[in-house]
Each structure stands twice: as structure tokens, then as C-alpha cells.
Design a protein around this motif. Structure first.
Motif, short mmCIF file in Angstrom:
data_model
loop_
_atom_site.label_atom_id
_atom_site.label_comp_id
_atom_site.label_asym_id
_atom_site.label_seq_id
_atom_site.Cartn_x
_atom_site.Cartn_y
_atom_site.Cartn_z
N UNK A 13 0.96 -1.40 0.14
CA UNK A 13 -0.06 -0.64 -0.45
C UNK A 13 0.97 1.23 0.19
N UNK A 14 0.46 2.02 -1.02
CA UNK A 14 1.36 3.71 -0.62
C UNK A 14 0.13 4.89 0.11
N UNK A 15 0.78 5.55 0.54
CA UNK A 15 0.40 6.74 1.66
C UNK A 15 0.41 7.68 0.49
N UNK A 16 -1.16 7.91 0.19
CA UNK A 16 -0.80 8.95 -0.95
C UNK A 16 -3.07 9.69 -0.19
N UNK A 17 -2.88 10.92 -0.14
CA UNK A 17 -3.85 11.73 0.72
C UNK A 17 -4.43 11.58 2.28
N UNK A 18 -3.16 11.57 2.82
CA UNK A 18 -3.59 10.91 4.18
C UNK A 18 -4.17 9.34 4.27
N UNK A 19 -3.72 8.86 3.69
CA UNK A 19 -4.89 6.99 3.79
C UNK A 19 -3.56 6.53 2.82
N UNK A 20 -3.88 5.05 4.03
CA UNK A 20 -2.77 3.92 2.58
C UNK A 20 -4.04 3.47 2.12
N UNK A 69 7.83 -0.83 3.84
CA UNK A 69 8.01 -1.51 5.24
C UNK A 69 6.99 -2.73 6.00
N UNK A 70 6.83 -3.49 6.60
CA UNK A 70 5.93 -3.74 7.66
C UNK A 70 5.31 -3.48 7.64
N UNK A 71 4.03 -3.51 7.82
CA UNK A 71 3.02 -2.85 9.59
C UNK A 71 2.35 -3.34 9.83
N UNK A 72 2.49 -3.07 11.05
CA UNK A 72 2.05 -4.45 11.95
C UNK A 72 0.89 -4.17 12.47
N UNK A 73 -0.11 -2.94 12.37
CA UNK A 73 -0.98 -2.05 12.66
C UNK A 73 -2.19 -2.66 11.84
N UNK A 74 -1.52 -2.97 9.92
CA UNK A 74 -2.53 -3.21 9.26
C UNK A 74 -2.49 -5.13 8.84
N UNK A 75 -1.84 -5.35 9.72
CA UNK A 75 -1.32 -6.52 9.40
C UNK A 75 -2.38 -7.72 10.30
N UNK A 76 -2.51 -9.24 9.77
CA UNK A 76 -2.95 -9.41 10.43
C UNK A 76 -1.59 -10.56 10.51
N UNK A 77 -1.99 -12.07 11.39
CA UNK A 77 -2.08 -13.53 10.85
C UNK A 77 -1.49 -14.27 9.76
N UNK A 78 -2.54 -14.24 8.27
CA UNK A 78 -1.83 -14.69 7.62
C UNK A 78 -1.90 -13.60 6.58
N UNK A 79 -1.87 -11.85 6.71
CA UNK A 79 -2.05 -11.35 5.42
C UNK A 79 -0.84 -9.86 6.08
N UNK A 80 -0.23 -10.12 6.09
CA UNK A 80 1.21 -9.52 6.47
C UNK A 80 1.02 -7.91 5.39
N UNK A 81 1.09 -6.75 5.80
CA UNK A 81 1.01 -4.82 4.58
C UNK A 81 2.22 -4.22 4.68
N UNK A 82 3.06 -4.05 3.74
CA UNK A 82 3.85 -3.48 3.76
C UNK A 82 3.52 -1.89 2.83
N UNK A 83 3.99 -0.97 3.56
CA UNK A 83 3.77 0.04 2.67
C UNK A 83 5.00 0.97 3.00
N UNK A 84 4.13 2.10 2.00
CA UNK A 84 5.59 3.12 1.69
C UNK A 84 4.94 4.76 1.63
#
Length: 249
Positions: free
Chosen positions: A189-196, A234-249
Motif C-alpha cells: 500500500x501507498x500513503x496518499x492523501x492521508x491514507x494508505x 516496510x512492514x506495518x504491524x497495525x494494518x497486518x493480520x496473522x496471514x495478511x502481511x501489509x507493507x507500506x511506503x
């Protein structure tokens, strides 16, 4: 580890990169059966079915008509979409290509499932196309689900991790309820306009880049993937779950 990828719509059969080996798709006969049905469709039918231009429909009509004599090439060198720009398979060493052959599986509407060095003909047929080869199989999902799930299960070793980098359109062809393995589905996910947000072009490239990283890096513990930082992600623990790992920039 097994890494799942989607194919690409765009293809180039002229890449001459040296490879250590080539292989035959496991479901080559099933692919030929599908193509024999597709070859009966006129360009106008293909245009409507696939929602493509008349020029693309004509190209794929000609591909299906000349299937038995068509040029074949390793699929990971032939697909040229954003995922494969991220994968950069032509830049792998021969040793890395062999590792990729063991780890990567590419889901395909025509071929079912492919290894990177499986030789294929140029084609276009998305898994989600509303078409099937007959009354018994009204969709490609119904044609492939049982075959591909069984094949994938046969390949999985005990405690092997699956990193699902395929799109939902392709990954849902597998019956995940029957796959008893740790399955991780990375999201980018990308950070755009205040949200991912997921920006598909970037997400596709990132899927290929992560697949390259997983081939080139021997991860002894999948948890270390949380340290992934290619292309600024980078890995974002707040948006991730056990089986869906979210990486943001």
C-alpha cells in the motif's frame, strides 16, 4: 517455500536469455484441449468475451489457430507485465533460475499452473473470463480448481510455507480449505492523501520484486520477511493480520 504469482496479459516471445534448462507444463494436454475450443471462436467473439480491441482479438485468434506450430519460450521470460518487471527473471543467475523453478508457481487460465522455465505459447486468457470449455465446466475455475488444488498439494512438503503473491482472480482457483499449510498473502500500500491505498501498478511490481527477493534470499524463518525493505516498503504491524502481511511506503 512456494511462491504463487499471476501471469501477465502482455507477452514477448523473443527474449534470448540463456537458461539452465527448460521444462514442459504439467497440464500441457489440458491446455491443448482448452485451445481447441478457443480456436472455434471468431475474432469478434474473442473481442466480446475478453473485452479487448479488434486488433488484440485478431492477434489472439491467430495465436489459437496456429497453436501447434507456434514459437515456445520459458514463461518467466515471456510474460512482460509489471509483476515480471519486478521479478527481473532475465537477470537471475543460472543457480537462481533453478531455485525459482523449485519455488515459484504461476497460475494460468490456459496452462493451469506453470514453473518459470516451462515453455509456453503466447496467449491471452484471464482466469476470470466468463467462459468455459463445455457444459461440465462452465468456467475456467470449474475446469481447473480440482486439478490445480490436487497438483499443488502433491508438491507441498510438510510445514512448507506458501507466499501468495498472486491476485485474487488467480489465487481463488485453488481450494484453500484443502491446503493445510501456512499461507501468507502480502499486500502493498501507498500513503496518499492521508491514507494508505493499494495502487495496482505499484502493487504488481512489488509482488514481483518480493518474489525475486524470496528466490535470492534463503529465509530460514519466514518471520524475517517482516524486515523486507525493497523499494522503500516496510512492514506495518497495525494494518497486518496473522496471514495478511501489509507493507507500506
Amino acid at each position: 517455500m512456494k511462491i504463487l504469482l499471476s501471469p501477465a496479459k502482455s507477452m514477448d516471445m523473443t527474449n534470448k536469455t540463456n537458461v539452465p534448462l527448460v521444462s514442459i507444463p504439467k497440464f500441457e494436454k489440458e491446455a491443448e484441449q482448452l485451445v481447441s475450443k478457443l480456436a472455434r471462436l471468431k475474432p469478434m467473439d474473442l473481442s466480446k468475451l475478453m473485452s479487448i480491441s479488434t486488433d488484440l482479438a485478431q492477434l489472439n485468434y491467430e495465436r489459437f489457430q496456429s497453436w501447434s506450430s507456434a514459437i515456445q519460450a520459458p514463461c518467466a521470460l515471456s510474460f512482460t507485465g509489471e509483476v515480471y518487471r519486478g521479478l527481473q527473471f532475465s537477470e537471475f543467475s543460472e543457480e537462481e533460475m533453478v531455485v525459482a523453478q523449485e519455488k515459484i508457481r504461476i497460475l494460468s487460465g490456459v496452462y493451469g499452473i506453470l514453473r518459470p522455465l516451462d515453455t509456453i505459447c503466447a496467449y491471452r486468457l484471464e482466469m476470470g473470463t466468463k467462459w468455459g470449455p463445455g457444459k461440465a465446466y462452465p468456467t475456467l475455475y470449474s475446469y481447473w480448481k480440482k486439478k490445480l488444488t490436487s497438483s499443488f498439494l502433491d508438491e507441498l512438503e510438510e510445514n512448507e510455507v506458501v507466499v501468495n503473491l498472486a491476485s485474487n482472480e488467480y489465487s481463488k482457483v485453488l481450494d484453500w480449505k484443502k491446503i493445510n499449510a501456512t499461507v501468507l498473502t502480502p499486500q502493498f500500500r501507498e500513503f496518499k492523501n492521508g491514507q494508505y491505498k493499494t495502487v495496482m501498478m505499484y502493487a504488481k511490481h512489488a509482488r514481483g520484486a518480493m518474489a525475486r527477493y524470496l528466490v535470492q534470499t534463503e529465509l530460514k524463518d519466514i518471520e524475517t520477511l517482516k524486515g523486507y525493505n525493497i523499494d522503500g516498503y516496510s512492514y506495518d504491524d497495525r494494518q497486518s493480520s496473522e496471514n495478511e502481511w501489509v507493507f507500506v511506503r
